[in-house]
Design a protein around this motif. Structure first.
Motif, PDB file in Angstrom:
ATOM      1  N   LEU A  14      -2.552   4.944   7.660  1.00 41.76           N
ATOM      2  CA  LEU A  14      -2.776   3.515   7.520  1.00 41.76           C
ATOM      3  C   LEU A  14      -4.135   3.112   8.095  1.00 41.76           C
ATOM      4  CD1 LEU A  14      -1.829   0.675   6.798  1.00 41.76           C
ATOM      5  CD2 LEU A  14      -0.615   0.599   8.987  1.00 41.76           C
ATOM      6  N   PHE A  15      -4.450   3.633   9.279  1.00 42.42           N
ATOM      7  CA  PHE A  15      -5.743   3.339   9.889  1.00 42.42           C
ATOM      8  C   PHE A  15      -6.872   3.796   8.964  1.00 42.42           C
ATOM      9  CE2 PHE A  15      -9.324   4.091  12.724  1.00 42.42           C
ATOM     10  CZ  PHE A  15      -9.295   2.987  13.562  1.00 42.42           C
ATOM     11  N   ASN A  16      -6.718   4.972   8.361  1.00 40.02           N
ATOM     12  CA  ASN A  16      -7.744   5.489   7.468  1.00 40.02           C
ATOM     13  C   ASN A  16      -7.891   4.663   6.206  1.00 40.02           C
ATOM     14  OD1 ASN A  16      -8.442   7.557   9.210  1.00 40.02           O
ATOM     15  ND2 ASN A  16      -7.092   9.063   8.240  1.00 40.02           N
ATOM     16  N   VAL A  17      -6.806   4.065   5.749  1.00 44.19           N
ATOM     17  CA  VAL A  17      -6.891   3.170   4.592  1.00 44.19           C
ATOM     18  C   VAL A  17      -7.735   1.942   4.932  1.00 44.19           C
ATOM     19  CG1 VAL A  17      -5.562   1.579   3.128  1.00 44.19           C
ATOM     20  CG2 VAL A  17      -4.757   3.920   3.473  1.00 44.19           C
ATOM     21  N   VAL A  18      -7.475   1.335   6.086  1.00 47.98           N
ATOM     22  CA  VAL A  18      -8.200   0.126   6.462  1.00 47.98           C
ATOM     23  C   VAL A  18      -9.669   0.432   6.746  1.00 47.98           C
ATOM     24  CG1 VAL A  18      -8.287  -1.806   8.087  1.00 47.98           C
ATOM     25  CG2 VAL A  18      -6.080  -0.909   7.348  1.00 47.98           C
ATOM     26  N   CYS A  19      -9.958   1.650   7.232  1.00 47.75           N
ATOM     27  CA  CYS A  19     -11.341   2.050   7.500  1.00 47.75           C
ATOM     28  C   CYS A  19     -12.080   2.508   6.244  1.00 47.75           C
ATOM     29  CB  CYS A  19     -11.381   3.186   8.511  1.00 47.75           C
ATOM     30  SG  CYS A  19     -10.961   2.722  10.196  1.00 47.75           S
ATOM     31  N   GLY A  20     -11.344   2.803   5.185  1.00 51.69           N
ATOM     32  CA  GLY A  20     -11.980   3.264   3.961  1.00 51.69           C
ATOM     33  C   GLY A  20     -12.070   4.767   3.826  1.00 51.69           C
ATOM     34  N   PHE A  21     -11.456   5.519   4.751  1.00 52.30           N
ATOM     35  CA  PHE A  21     -11.454   6.977   4.644  1.00 52.30           C
ATOM     36  C   PHE A  21     -10.463   7.469   3.597  1.00 52.30           C
ATOM     37  CE2 PHE A  21     -12.804   6.588   9.215  1.00 52.30           C
ATOM     38  CZ  PHE A  21     -14.077   7.082   9.032  1.00 52.30           C
ATOM     39  N   THR A  22      -9.400   6.701   3.366  1.00 54.78           N
ATOM     40  CA  THR A  22      -8.344   7.087   2.431  1.00 54.78           C
ATOM     41  C   THR A  22      -8.137   5.970   1.425  1.00 54.78           C
ATOM     42  OG1 THR A  22      -7.225   8.434   4.107  1.00 54.78           O
ATOM     43  CG2 THR A  22      -5.906   7.714   2.217  1.00 54.78           C
ATOM     44  N   ARG A  23      -8.082   6.329   0.142  1.00 56.29           N
ATOM     45  CA  ARG A  23      -7.839   5.361  -0.918  1.00 56.29           C
ATOM     46  C   ARG A  23      -6.357   5.376  -1.296  1.00 56.29           C
ATOM     47  NH1 ARG A  23     -11.823   1.674  -1.211  1.00 56.29           N
ATOM     48  NH2 ARG A  23     -13.872   2.686  -1.263  1.00 56.29           N
ATOM     49  N   PRO A  24      -5.701   4.217  -1.263  1.00 54.12           N
ATOM     50  CA  PRO A  24      -4.283   4.192  -1.648  1.00 54.12           C
ATOM     51  C   PRO A  24      -4.111   4.326  -3.159  1.00 54.12           C
ATOM     52  CG  PRO A  24      -5.056   1.971  -1.178  1.00 54.12           C
ATOM     53  CD  PRO A  24      -6.186   2.892  -0.840  1.00 54.12           C
ATOM     54  N   GLN A  25      -2.971   4.877  -3.565  1.00 49.71           N
ATOM     55  CA  GLN A  25      -2.679   4.942  -4.996  1.00 49.71           C
ATOM     56  C   GLN A  25      -2.315   3.563  -5.551  1.00 49.71           C
ATOM     57  OE1 GLN A  25      -1.722   7.666  -2.996  1.00 49.71           O
ATOM     58  NE2 GLN A  25      -3.369   8.795  -4.007  1.00 49.71           N
ATOM     59  N   THR A  26      -1.625   2.770  -4.749  1.00 48.44           N
ATOM     60  CA  THR A  26      -1.274   1.413  -5.169  1.00 48.44           C
ATOM     61  C   THR A  26      -1.468   0.468  -3.992  1.00 48.44           C
ATOM     62  OG1 THR A  26       1.066   1.635  -4.558  1.00 48.44           O
ATOM     63  CG2 THR A  26       0.453   2.275  -6.804  1.00 48.44           C
ATOM     64  N   GLY A  27      -1.498  -0.820  -4.288  1.00 50.04           N
ATOM     65  CA  GLY A  27      -1.654  -1.830  -3.266  1.00 50.04           C
ATOM     66  C   GLY A  27      -3.108  -2.250  -3.106  1.00 50.04           C
ATOM     67  N   HIS A  28      -3.325  -3.290  -2.296  1.00 45.86           N
ATOM     68  CA  HIS A  28      -4.683  -3.765  -2.088  1.00 45.86           C
ATOM     69  C   HIS A  28      -4.804  -4.460  -0.737  1.00 45.86           C
ATOM     70  CE1 HIS A  28      -2.587  -7.198  -3.924  1.00 45.86           C
ATOM     71  NE2 HIS A  28      -3.432  -7.962  -3.258  1.00 45.86           N
ATOM     72  N   LEU A  29      -6.051  -4.646  -0.329  1.00 42.86           N
ATOM     73  CA  LEU A  29      -6.368  -5.307   0.925  1.00 42.86           C
ATOM     74  C   LEU A  29      -7.232  -6.529   0.640  1.00 42.86           C
ATOM     75  CD1 LEU A  29      -5.913  -2.187   1.612  1.00 42.86           C
ATOM     76  CD2 LEU A  29      -7.291  -2.605   3.644  1.00 42.86           C
ATOM     77  N   LEU A  58       2.586   6.789   2.962  1.00 41.82           N
ATOM     78  CA  LEU A  58       2.847   5.355   3.113  1.00 41.82           C
ATOM     79  C   LEU A  58       3.549   4.861   1.859  1.00 41.82           C
ATOM     80  CD1 LEU A  58      -0.592   4.075   4.525  1.00 41.82           C
ATOM     81  CD2 LEU A  58       1.510   4.504   5.841  1.00 41.82           C
ATOM     82  N   SER A  59       4.520   3.989   2.044  1.00 40.53           N
ATOM     83  CA  SER A  59       5.277   3.488   0.913  1.00 40.53           C
ATOM     84  C   SER A  59       5.407   1.971   0.987  1.00 40.53           C
ATOM     85  CB  SER A  59       6.678   4.131   0.881  1.00 40.53           C
ATOM     86  OG  SER A  59       7.444   3.649  -0.211  1.00 40.53           O
ATOM     87  N   ASP A  60       4.704   1.264   0.110  1.00 47.70           N
ATOM     88  CA  ASP A  60       4.792  -0.204   0.006  1.00 47.70           C
ATOM     89  C   ASP A  60       4.586  -0.892   1.355  1.00 47.70           C
ATOM     90  OD1 ASP A  60       5.309  -0.120  -2.754  1.00 47.70           O
ATOM     91  OD2 ASP A  60       7.429   0.247  -2.393  1.00 47.70           O
ATOM     92  N   VAL A  61       3.590  -0.471   2.093  1.00 45.09           N
ATOM     93  CA  VAL A  61       3.320  -1.035   3.414  1.00 45.09           C
ATOM     94  C   VAL A  61       2.562  -2.353   3.273  1.00 45.09           C
ATOM     95  CG1 VAL A  61       2.019  -0.724   5.560  1.00 45.09           C
ATOM     96  CG2 VAL A  61       3.359   1.170   4.606  1.00 45.09           C
ATOM     97  N   GLY A  62       3.024  -3.362   3.975  1.00 42.74           N
ATOM     98  CA  GLY A  62       2.359  -4.649   3.960  1.00 42.74           C
ATOM     99  C   GLY A  62       2.466  -5.351   5.303  1.00 42.74           C
ATOM    100  N   VAL A  91       0.833  -1.204   0.000  1.00 47.07           N
ATOM    101  CA  VAL A  91       0.000   0.000   0.000  1.00 47.07           C
ATOM    102  C   VAL A  91       0.867   1.254   0.000  1.00 47.07           C
ATOM    103  CG1 VAL A  91      -1.535   1.399   1.450  1.00 47.07           C
ATOM    104  CG2 VAL A  91      -2.065  -1.002   1.006  1.00 47.07           C
ATOM    105  N   THR A  92       0.603   2.117  -0.961  1.00 44.03           N
ATOM    106  CA  THR A  92       1.272   3.416  -1.055  1.00 44.03           C
ATOM    107  C   THR A  92       0.212   4.509  -1.115  1.00 44.03           C
ATOM    108  OG1 THR A  92       3.245   2.555  -2.168  1.00 44.03           O
ATOM    109  CG2 THR A  92       2.750   4.887  -2.476  1.00 44.03           C
ATOM    110  N   VAL A  93       0.406   5.531  -0.291  1.00 42.42           N
ATOM    111  CA  VAL A  93      -0.504   6.680  -0.264  1.00 42.42           C
ATOM    112  C   VAL A  93       0.321   7.945  -0.414  1.00 42.42           C
ATOM    113  CG1 VAL A  93      -2.157   8.014   1.093  1.00 42.42           C
ATOM    114  CG2 VAL A  93      -2.217   5.516   1.175  1.00 42.42           C
ATOM    115  N   GLN A  94      -0.070   8.785  -1.352  1.00 45.17           N
ATOM    116  CA  GLN A  94       0.606  10.053  -1.577  1.00 45.17           C
ATOM    117  C   GLN A  94      -0.394  11.193  -1.500  1.00 45.17           C
ATOM    118  OE1 GLN A  94       2.343   9.135  -5.424  1.00 45.17           O
ATOM    119  NE2 GLN A  94       4.368   8.850  -4.480  1.00 45.17           N
ATOM    120  N   PHE A  95       0.018  12.267  -0.848  1.00 46.94           N
ATOM    121  CA  PHE A  95      -0.759  13.498  -0.807  1.00 46.94           C
ATOM    122  C   PHE A  95       0.071  14.580  -1.482  1.00 46.94           C
ATOM    123  CE2 PHE A  95      -2.034  11.200   3.118  1.00 46.94           C
ATOM    124  CZ  PHE A  95      -3.368  10.951   2.777  1.00 46.94           C
ATOM    125  N   GLY A  96      -0.253  14.856  -2.735  1.00 48.88           N
ATOM    126  CA  GLY A  96       0.576  15.784  -3.485  1.00 48.88           C
ATOM    127  C   GLY A  96       1.971  15.203  -3.643  1.00 48.88           C
TER     128      GLY A  96
END
Length: 271
Positions: free
Chosen positions: A60-75, A34-38, A24-29
């Motif tokens: 990371l918590f927001n990704v698992v809750c669905g508040f934030t969408r990652p640019q790459t990766g999956h759950l 988050l970078s390649d978190v697993g 999982v990777t998340v970028q804001f601008g």
């Protein structure tokens, strides 16, 4: 810092959801949060996520809750693709307790707890619309579960109180009860010890350690700053720093990792 660790092996006999987070990777601008978190939360496991401020824990918590969408990766959840959305978590067997209490000011403690199960949406749209007997039965069962949690968490004296009248520690217990009333198979906890005193943290630790054997079983993902708590209650830890995983393992393994001591606790701290 002398910490007694609690490690419960996941032997396959425990139930609860199995969550995997992959690449999982998340970028804001231009900022990479988050970078390649697993990692994975195995059935019946209490997994803690720790790291210094700005490490990416909240993202990371927001990704698992669905508040934030990652640019790459999956759950995945129990081996199936998991695309979390806050309004669908309960239906997926997932519940969360947020760092901010999020209690509804116009509802009583009992009503706030009942709201954690998603109300009529849990029994089905047609059942709620037509007021079928199943809805009444399910509502009674829901209120029974809420009442049992009120007793278990020592909230009986506050059942009909408004959230704004409660001490902070009591409000935290209400938020936990609301997260538990849906009988989740995966519970997500964001800083549950924040603002609590020593005795209250000890009570919280006992509750968290009881969750895997609760009902049909519950896995837990815990994001927390309180080092003593995570070392006591977690089976495994994931340590983040600058959005990357720098260590994983049991509390005993992680506390001996020099990278963790330097990044999270400071190079001079004996963990």
């Amino acid at each position: 810092m002398n910490i007694e660790t609690h490690v419960t092996p996941c032997d396959g006999s425990r139930s609860g959801a199995h969550l995997t987070v992959q690449d999982v990777t998340v970028q804001f601008g231009g900022l990479t949060a988050l970078s390649d978190v697993g990692f994975e939360v195995r059935p019946g496991q209490v997994l803690g996520v720790i790291g210094p401020n700005g490490a990416g824990k909240t993202t990371l918590f927001n990704v698992v809750c669905g508040f934030t969408r990652p640019q790459t990766g999956h759950l995945t959840l129990d081996g199936r693709p998991f695309r979390p959305a806050p309004q669908r978590l309960v239906r997926s067997g997932v519940s969360r307790s947020l760092q901010g209490l999020g209690l509804f000011p116009g509802l009583s403690v009992l009503e706030n707890i009942v709201a954690g199960a998603g109300g009529a949406a849990r029994t089905g749209w047609w059942s709620g619309l037509l007021a079928l007997p199943r809805t009444d039965r399910d509502e009674r069962e829901l209120h029974d579960r809420a009442a049992a949690l009120i007793d278990e968490l020592g909230l009986g004296a506050h059942a009909h109180a408004q959230p704004g009248t409660l001490p902070y520690a009591v409000s935290k217990r209400v938020a936990l009860a609301r997260a538990l009333v849906s009988e989740p198979r995966l519970l997500l906890l964001d800083e549950p010890a924040g603002g609590l005193g020593h005795d209250e943290v000890l009570e919280l630790a006992e509750l968290i350690m009881s969750l895997p054997s609760r009902g049909a079983g519950c896995s837990v993902m815990l994001v927390e700053h309180h080092v003593d708590l995570v070392m006591q209650v977690c089976d495994e830890l994931v340590v983040l720093d600058f959005g990357r995983v720098i260590a994983t393992g049991t509390p005993a393994v992680v506390r001996e990792d020099p990278a963790v001591a330097e990044a999270y606790l400071g190079a001079e701290v004996d963990v």
